[in-house]
Design a protein around this motif. Structure first.
Motif, PDB file in Angstrom:
ATOM      1  N   PHE A 133      44.500  39.440  48.951  1.00 33.97           N
ATOM      2  CA  PHE A 133      43.601  40.203  48.087  1.00 33.97           C
ATOM      3  C   PHE A 133      42.542  39.257  47.534  1.00 33.97           C
ATOM      4  CE2 PHE A 133      42.460  41.831  43.831  1.00 33.97           C
ATOM      5  CZ  PHE A 133      41.923  43.054  44.206  1.00 33.97           C
ATOM      6  N   GLY A 134      41.285  39.706  47.527  1.00 37.45           N
ATOM      7  CA  GLY A 134      40.209  38.834  47.095  1.00 37.45           C
ATOM      8  C   GLY A 134      39.146  39.546  46.293  1.00 37.45           C
ATOM      9  N   ALA A 135      38.392  38.753  45.546  1.00 39.95           N
ATOM     10  CA  ALA A 135      37.258  39.265  44.766  1.00 39.95           C
ATOM     11  C   ALA A 135      36.125  38.264  44.871  1.00 39.95           C
ATOM     12  CB  ALA A 135      37.649  39.476  43.311  1.00 39.95           C
ATOM     13  N   LEU A 136      34.924  38.758  45.056  1.00 40.84           N
ATOM     14  CA  LEU A 136      33.733  37.903  45.176  1.00 40.84           C
ATOM     15  C   LEU A 136      32.691  38.361  44.178  1.00 40.84           C
ATOM     16  CD1 LEU A 136      32.040  36.457  48.270  1.00 40.84           C
ATOM     17  CD2 LEU A 136      30.662  37.926  46.804  1.00 40.84           C
ATOM     18  N   LYS A 143      37.550  34.492  44.711  1.00 41.17           N
ATOM     19  CA  LYS A 143      38.952  34.260  44.388  1.00 41.17           C
ATOM     20  C   LYS A 143      39.789  35.025  45.397  1.00 41.17           C
ATOM     21  CE  LYS A 143      38.233  33.828  39.363  1.00 41.17           C
ATOM     22  NZ  LYS A 143      38.640  34.330  38.022  1.00 41.17           N
ATOM     23  N   ALA A 144      40.927  34.443  45.796  1.00 41.95           N
ATOM     24  CA  ALA A 144      41.801  35.101  46.759  1.00 41.95           C
ATOM     25  C   ALA A 144      43.239  34.690  46.488  1.00 41.95           C
ATOM     26  CB  ALA A 144      41.402  34.744  48.190  1.00 41.95           C
ATOM     27  N   LYS A 145      44.145  35.597  46.781  1.00 40.53           N
ATOM     28  CA  LYS A 145      45.559  35.353  46.499  1.00 40.53           C
ATOM     29  C   LYS A 145      46.417  36.112  47.497  1.00 40.53           C
ATOM     30  CE  LYS A 145      49.004  35.746  42.782  1.00 40.53           C
ATOM     31  NZ  LYS A 145      49.344  34.305  42.740  1.00 40.53           N
ATOM     32  N   LEU A 146      47.502  35.455  47.958  1.00 44.01           N
ATOM     33  CA  LEU A 146      48.485  36.131  48.790  1.00 44.01           C
ATOM     34  C   LEU A 146      49.321  37.065  47.926  1.00 44.01           C
ATOM     35  CD1 LEU A 146      49.907  33.402  51.203  1.00 44.01           C
ATOM     36  CD2 LEU A 146      48.859  35.549  51.868  1.00 44.01           C
ATOM     37  N   VAL A 147      49.501  38.292  48.378  1.00 40.51           N
ATOM     38  CA  VAL A 147      50.311  39.260  47.644  1.00 40.51           C
ATOM     39  C   VAL A 147      51.394  39.800  48.580  1.00 40.51           C
ATOM     40  CG1 VAL A 147      48.509  39.903  46.018  1.00 40.51           C
ATOM     41  CG2 VAL A 147      48.667  41.095  48.191  1.00 40.51           C
ATOM     42  N   SER A 148      52.375  40.444  47.988  1.00 37.31           N
ATOM     43  CA  SER A 148      53.539  40.884  48.760  1.00 37.31           C
ATOM     44  C   SER A 148      53.236  42.058  49.681  1.00 37.31           C
ATOM     45  CB  SER A 148      54.678  41.266  47.804  1.00 37.31           C
ATOM     46  OG  SER A 148      54.250  42.273  46.901  1.00 37.31           O
ATOM     47  N   ARG A 156      45.505  46.033  40.474  1.00 38.33           N
ATOM     48  CA  ARG A 156      44.986  46.326  39.138  1.00 38.33           C
ATOM     49  C   ARG A 156      45.231  45.129  38.199  1.00 38.33           C
ATOM     50  NH1 ARG A 156      44.462  51.439  36.376  1.00 38.33           N
ATOM     51  NH2 ARG A 156      45.398  52.410  38.206  1.00 38.33           N
ATOM     52  N   TYR A 157      46.422  44.544  38.287  1.00 39.02           N
ATOM     53  CA  TYR A 157      46.760  43.394  37.433  1.00 39.02           C
ATOM     54  C   TYR A 157      45.847  42.204  37.724  1.00 39.02           C
ATOM     55  CZ  TYR A 157      49.304  39.276  35.829  1.00 39.02           C
ATOM     56  OH  TYR A 157      49.637  38.083  35.260  1.00 39.02           O
ATOM     57  N   LEU A 158      45.617  41.910  39.000  1.00 41.12           N
ATOM     58  CA  LEU A 158      44.769  40.773  39.359  1.00 41.12           C
ATOM     59  C   LEU A 158      43.324  40.989  38.917  1.00 41.12           C
ATOM     60  CD1 LEU A 158      46.111  39.898  42.928  1.00 41.12           C
ATOM     61  CD2 LEU A 158      46.480  38.628  40.812  1.00 41.12           C
ATOM     62  N   LYS A 160      42.275  42.759  36.340  1.00 42.95           N
ATOM     63  CA  LYS A 160      42.207  42.586  34.893  1.00 42.95           C
ATOM     64  C   LYS A 160      42.224  41.112  34.516  1.00 42.95           C
ATOM     65  CE  LYS A 160      44.729  45.264  32.305  1.00 42.95           C
ATOM     66  NZ  LYS A 160      45.915  46.000  31.783  1.00 42.95           N
ATOM     67  N   GLU A 161      42.832  40.282  35.353  1.00 47.92           N
ATOM     68  CA  GLU A 161      42.902  38.848  35.092  1.00 47.92           C
ATOM     69  C   GLU A 161      41.663  38.124  35.569  1.00 47.92           C
ATOM     70  OE1 GLU A 161      45.630  35.473  37.039  1.00 47.92           O
ATOM     71  OE2 GLU A 161      46.787  36.869  35.803  1.00 47.92           O
ATOM     72  N   TRP A 162      41.049  38.594  36.642  1.00 44.69           N
ATOM     73  CA  TRP A 162      39.927  37.894  37.268  1.00 44.69           C
ATOM     74  C   TRP A 162      38.556  38.351  36.776  1.00 44.69           C
ATOM     75  CZ3 TRP A 162      41.582  38.127  43.156  1.00 44.69           C
ATOM     76  CH2 TRP A 162      42.682  37.276  43.341  1.00 44.69           C
ATOM     77  N   VAL A 163      38.422  39.621  36.406  1.00 39.00           N
ATOM     78  CA  VAL A 163      37.107  40.212  36.162  1.00 39.00           C
ATOM     79  C   VAL A 163      37.010  40.684  34.714  1.00 39.00           C
ATOM     80  CG1 VAL A 163      35.438  41.924  36.952  1.00 39.00           C
ATOM     81  CG2 VAL A 163      37.094  40.974  38.578  1.00 39.00           C
TER      82      VAL A 163
END
Length: 264
Positions: A133-136, A143-148, A156-158, A160-163
């Protein structure tokens, strides 16, 4: 004593403050509780010149074999040093994104005899693809992160933390992207087949370009262990975010990160 206050990911073991003064013999003095402590040692014993040599070849994207041959350092020590650098890159945090932000999820890995882009049930003896999952932030970093997996609550959680709240988020019309208006974002969905007709700005081409860059770099590795994909993801996120820097600036940035977080 060096009176300049440094802020980095090394925190005081007593009060968890991340601001400190550098003192003699490689020690650190906490600004808050005034206790002296030392940063954790590196995973492998190398001199500063050896670290600088490894970092220089790492920035040039050379393989472990070439770095070992050019530096005269064993392959084992080179692999340990590179793994340490990638862990430091993964531990870095960027500022919260503001403005126009593109979000998307992609798959890494492929199960044999199955279309690449379809996330369906697989045989019991095969492992599913890994979801990234990523956000630009347009005109900025990624930003990018491996998720399950495809989990709307995790996305939604990511976010709220990133943006920052009030930002404009562009995403595809994929069903796993939740309605983000309820948590303070301006959410605009993009139909990938008709985005060219929706007007200026209705696209996620920037993040799609990063996915292409990421998959090209990962596939060039010739195979990565599943448990290490997160480290290589952090490396290429860092490279993408520092793409405008010169080679000398990148080397200086990594050396400074190593010195501020480990005792070398």
């Amino acid at each position: 004593m060096n009176k300049s206050i440094v802020k980095n990911i090394v925190s005081c073991p007593n009060c968890s403050c991340d601001k400190y003064w550098k003192v003699r013999r490689g020690g650190l003095l906490c600004v808050k509780c005034r206790s002296e402590y030392r940063p954790p040692p590196p995973p492998v014993r190398l001199s500063q010149n050896q670290w600088r040599t490894i970092v220089r070849w790492f920035v040039l994207e050379q393989s472990v074999s070439i770095i070992s041959e050019q530096s005269g350092i064993s392959r084992y020590k080179v692999m340990k040093a590179l793994q340490h650098i990638r862990k430091l890159m993964r531990s870095q945090t960027l500022d919260v994104f503001q403005g126009e932000v593109e979000v998307d999820a992609t798959l890494y890995g492929r199960v044999k005899n199955r279309p690449f882009r379809k996330y369906t049930r697989t045989k019991s003896n095969s492992k599913p693809d890994q979801v990234i999952f990523g956000a630009l932030c347009r005109g900025g970093f990624v930003k990018a992160k491996l998720v399950s997996g495809y989990d709307a609550e995790m996305f939604r959680y990511l976010l709220k933390e990133w943006v920052a709240p009030g930002s404009i988020i562009y995403s595809s019309s994929f069903k796993y992207f939740p309605d983000l208006k309820s948590i303070g974002f301006v959410h605009r969905t993009v139909n990938m087949k008709k985005s060219i007709h929706l007007g200026e700005g209705y696209h996620i081409n920037g993040l799609k370009g990063f996915w292409g860059y990421l998959k090209t770099k990962l596939s060039s590795r010739g195979g990565i262990r599943r448990e290490r994909v997160g480290l290589y993801l952090a490396e290429y996120v860092w490279r993408y975010n520092n793409r405008d820097k010169s080679t000398k600036e990148k080397i200086h940035t990594i050396i400074k990160l190593i010195k501020n977080t480990t005792n070398i």
